[in-house]
Write a protein that holds these residues in place. Structure first.
Motif, PDB file in Angstrom:
ATOM      1  N   LEU A   6       7.836  -7.485  -7.836  1.00  0.00           N
ATOM      2  CA  LEU A   6       6.629  -7.475  -7.003  1.00  0.00           C
ATOM      3  C   LEU A   6       6.728  -6.444  -5.888  1.00  0.00           C
ATOM      4  O   LEU A   6       5.764  -5.710  -5.621  1.00  0.00           O
ATOM      5  N   LEU A   7       7.886  -6.380  -5.244  1.00  0.00           N
ATOM      6  CA  LEU A   7       8.064  -5.405  -4.167  1.00  0.00           C
ATOM      7  C   LEU A   7       8.012  -3.970  -4.680  1.00  0.00           C
ATOM      8  O   LEU A   7       7.418  -3.096  -4.046  1.00  0.00           O
ATOM      9  N   SER A   8       8.627  -3.734  -5.820  1.00  0.00           N
ATOM     10  CA  SER A   8       8.588  -2.371  -6.356  1.00  0.00           C
ATOM     11  C   SER A   8       7.179  -2.008  -6.813  1.00  0.00           C
ATOM     12  O   SER A   8       6.745  -0.867  -6.630  1.00  0.00           O
ATOM     13  N   ALA A   9       6.448  -2.963  -7.366  1.00  0.00           N
ATOM     14  CA  ALA A   9       5.057  -2.689  -7.763  1.00  0.00           C
ATOM     15  C   ALA A   9       4.207  -2.375  -6.540  1.00  0.00           C
ATOM     16  O   ALA A   9       3.370  -1.467  -6.567  1.00  0.00           O
ATOM     17  N   LEU A  10       4.425  -3.098  -5.466  1.00  0.00           N
ATOM     18  CA  LEU A  10       3.688  -2.841  -4.235  1.00  0.00           C
ATOM     19  C   LEU A  10       4.025  -1.456  -3.683  1.00  0.00           C
ATOM     20  O   LEU A  10       3.129  -0.679  -3.324  1.00  0.00           O
ATOM     21  N   ALA A  11       5.300  -1.127  -3.633  1.00  0.00           N
ATOM     22  CA  ALA A  11       5.717   0.180  -3.108  1.00  0.00           C
ATOM     23  C   ALA A  11       5.229   1.325  -3.991  1.00  0.00           C
ATOM     24  O   ALA A  11       4.699   2.326  -3.489  1.00  0.00           O
ATOM     25  N   ILE A  12       5.389   1.180  -5.293  1.00  0.00           N
ATOM     26  CA  ILE A  12       4.941   2.218  -6.225  1.00  0.00           C
ATOM     27  C   ILE A  12       3.425   2.378  -6.137  1.00  0.00           C
ATOM     28  O   ILE A  12       2.904   3.488  -6.087  1.00  0.00           O
ATOM     29  N   GLY A  13       2.703   1.269  -6.117  1.00  0.00           N
ATOM     30  CA  GLY A  13       1.239   1.320  -6.055  1.00  0.00           C
ATOM     31  C   GLY A  13       0.728   1.986  -4.796  1.00  0.00           C
ATOM     32  O   GLY A  13      -0.180   2.819  -4.846  1.00  0.00           O
ATOM     33  N   ILE A  14       1.310   1.635  -3.649  1.00  0.00           N
ATOM     34  CA  ILE A  14       0.895   2.260  -2.394  1.00  0.00           C
ATOM     35  C   ILE A  14       1.228   3.746  -2.407  1.00  0.00           C
ATOM     36  O   ILE A  14       0.398   4.586  -2.046  1.00  0.00           O
ATOM     37  N   GLY A  15       2.428   4.071  -2.851  1.00  0.00           N
ATOM     38  CA  GLY A  15       2.828   5.478  -2.895  1.00  0.00           C
ATOM     39  C   GLY A  15       1.968   6.310  -3.819  1.00  0.00           C
ATOM     40  O   GLY A  15       1.488   7.385  -3.445  1.00  0.00           O
ATOM     41  N   VAL A  16       1.737   5.823  -5.020  1.00  0.00           N
ATOM     42  CA  VAL A  16       0.917   6.563  -5.981  1.00  0.00           C
ATOM     43  C   VAL A  16      -0.529   6.670  -5.488  1.00  0.00           C
ATOM     44  O   VAL A  16      -1.164   7.712  -5.624  1.00  0.00           O
ATOM     45  N   GLY A  17      -1.038   5.603  -4.887  1.00  0.00           N
ATOM     46  CA  GLY A  17      -2.408   5.629  -4.376  1.00  0.00           C
ATOM     47  C   GLY A  17      -2.605   6.662  -3.291  1.00  0.00           C
ATOM     48  O   GLY A  17      -3.569   7.427  -3.302  1.00  0.00           O
ATOM     49  N   ILE A  18      -1.684   6.713  -2.346  1.00  0.00           N
ATOM     50  CA  ILE A  18      -1.800   7.675  -1.242  1.00  0.00           C
ATOM     51  C   ILE A  18      -1.548   9.097  -1.722  1.00  0.00           C
ATOM     52  O   ILE A  18      -2.308  10.015  -1.399  1.00  0.00           O
ATOM     53  N   VAL A  19      -0.494   9.296  -2.497  1.00  0.00           N
ATOM     54  CA  VAL A  19      -0.190  10.640  -2.991  1.00  0.00           C
ATOM     55  C   VAL A  19      -1.293  11.143  -3.925  1.00  0.00           C
ATOM     56  O   VAL A  19      -1.699  12.306  -3.859  1.00  0.00           O
ATOM     57  N   GLY A  20      -1.804  10.267  -4.776  1.00  0.00           N
ATOM     58  CA  GLY A  20      -2.887  10.665  -5.677  1.00  0.00           C
ATOM     59  C   GLY A  20      -4.116  11.114  -4.926  1.00  0.00           C
ATOM     60  O   GLY A  20      -4.784  12.073  -5.305  1.00  0.00           O
ATOM     61  N   ARG A  21      -4.430  10.430  -3.862  1.00  0.00           N
ATOM     62  CA  ARG A  21      -5.587  10.814  -3.053  1.00  0.00           C
ATOM     63  C   ARG A  21      -5.375  12.171  -2.400  1.00  0.00           C
ATOM     64  O   ARG A  21      -6.304  12.968  -2.277  1.00  0.00           O
ATOM     65  N   LEU A  44       1.374  -3.496 -10.955  1.00  0.00           N
ATOM     66  CA  LEU A  44       1.622  -4.889 -11.338  1.00  0.00           C
ATOM     67  C   LEU A  44       1.404  -5.087 -12.829  1.00  0.00           C
ATOM     68  O   LEU A  44       2.171  -5.784 -13.495  1.00  0.00           O
ATOM     69  N   LEU A  45       0.369  -4.473 -13.353  1.00  0.00           N
ATOM     70  CA  LEU A  45       0.111  -4.549 -14.796  1.00  0.00           C
ATOM     71  C   LEU A  45       1.260  -3.918 -15.577  1.00  0.00           C
ATOM     72  O   LEU A  45       1.661  -4.429 -16.627  1.00  0.00           O
ATOM     73  N   GLY A  46       1.818  -2.837 -15.070  1.00  0.00           N
ATOM     74  CA  GLY A  46       2.977  -2.221 -15.711  1.00  0.00           C
ATOM     75  C   GLY A  46       4.180  -3.153 -15.717  1.00  0.00           C
ATOM     76  O   GLY A  46       4.894  -3.248 -16.717  1.00  0.00           O
ATOM     77  N   ALA A  66       7.301   2.127 -16.177  1.00  0.00           N
ATOM     78  CA  ALA A  66       6.052   1.489 -16.590  1.00  0.00           C
ATOM     79  C   ALA A  66       5.085   1.385 -15.415  1.00  0.00           C
ATOM     80  O   ALA A  66       3.881   1.617 -15.574  1.00  0.00           O
ATOM     81  N   GLN A  67       5.587   1.058 -14.239  1.00  0.00           N
ATOM     82  CA  GLN A  67       4.717   0.953 -13.067  1.00  0.00           C
ATOM     83  C   GLN A  67       4.075   2.295 -12.740  1.00  0.00           C
ATOM     84  O   GLN A  67       2.856   2.370 -12.524  1.00  0.00           O
ATOM     85  N   VAL A  68       4.861   3.336 -12.730  1.00  0.00           N
ATOM     86  CA  VAL A  68       4.319   4.671 -12.453  1.00  0.00           C
ATOM     87  C   VAL A  68       3.396   5.113 -13.582  1.00  0.00           C
ATOM     88  O   VAL A  68       2.325   5.682 -13.342  1.00  0.00           O
ATOM     89  N   GLY A  69       3.788   4.814 -14.821  1.00  0.00           N
ATOM     90  CA  GLY A  69       2.984   5.195 -15.974  1.00  0.00           C
ATOM     91  C   GLY A  69       1.620   4.526 -16.010  1.00  0.00           C
ATOM     92  O   GLY A  69       0.659   5.082 -16.539  1.00  0.00           O
ATOM     93  N   PHE A  70       1.503   3.346 -15.451  1.00  0.00           N
ATOM     94  CA  PHE A  70       0.216   2.674 -15.382  1.00  0.00           C
ATOM     95  C   PHE A  70      -0.559   3.087 -14.124  1.00  0.00           C
ATOM     96  O   PHE A  70      -1.784   3.207 -14.150  1.00  0.00           O
ATOM     97  N   ALA A  71       0.148   3.271 -13.007  1.00  0.00           N
ATOM     98  CA  ALA A  71      -0.515   3.532 -11.731  1.00  0.00           C
ATOM     99  C   ALA A  71      -1.138   4.925 -11.660  1.00  0.00           C
ATOM    100  O   ALA A  71      -2.243   5.078 -11.146  1.00  0.00           O
ATOM    101  N   VAL A  72      -0.450   5.935 -12.151  1.00  0.00           N
ATOM    102  CA  VAL A  72      -0.961   7.301 -12.051  1.00  0.00           C
ATOM    103  C   VAL A  72      -2.302   7.465 -12.768  1.00  0.00           C
ATOM    104  O   VAL A  72      -3.273   7.939 -12.169  1.00  0.00           O
ATOM    105  N   PRO A  73      -2.426   7.079 -14.035  1.00  0.00           N
ATOM    106  CA  PRO A  73      -3.736   7.236 -14.684  1.00  0.00           C
ATOM    107  C   PRO A  73      -4.829   6.391 -14.027  1.00  0.00           C
ATOM    108  O   PRO A  73      -5.990   6.814 -13.966  1.00  0.00           O
ATOM    109  N   ALA A  74      -4.485   5.216 -13.521  1.00  0.00           N
ATOM    110  CA  ALA A  74      -5.487   4.366 -12.877  1.00  0.00           C
ATOM    111  C   ALA A  74      -6.032   5.022 -11.620  1.00  0.00           C
ATOM    112  O   ALA A  74      -7.250   5.024 -11.384  1.00  0.00           O
TER     113      ALA A  74
END
Length: 92
Positions: A6-21, A44-46, A66-74
């Motif tokens: 859960l913590l890694s999904a949260l960190a990866i999601g926040i990081g990918v969201g901000i960097v992607g923007r 989280l889905l990853g 898997a987390q990065v692989g799902f988060a980046v395209p989303a």
């Protein structure tokens, strides 16, 4: 799902969201909260997906991939879709 997943999904999601923007070119029609929320939800889905296919919870690398692989395209799809939607609204 473990606490570390859960913590890694949260960190990866926040990081990918901000960097992607920041990285995606063009107008920023999607708000920051949307890109971060999409990144966290997809990460989280990853985590869930990698667990369902039978990868051991103690193996961090496949989970992170898997987390990065799902988060980046989303995040990319969310930003592109918001940009198209904003462009359509300004033409009306």
């Amino acid at each position: 799902m473990t606490g570390s997943a859960l913590l890694s999904a949260l960190a990866i999601g926040i990081g990918v969201g901000i960097v992607g923007r920041l990285v995606l070119p063009g107008p920023k029609a999607a708000p920051v909260w949307l890109t971060v929320a999409l990144g966290v939800a997809a990460a989280l889905l990853g985590s869930v997906t990698i667990r369902l296919i039978g990868v051991d919870a103690n193996q961090a690398l496949p989970r992170l991939l898997a987390q990065v692989g799902f988060a980046v395209p989303a995040v990319v799809l969310g930003v592109v879709t918001a940009r198209r939607g904003a462009g359509d609204a300004t033409r009306s």
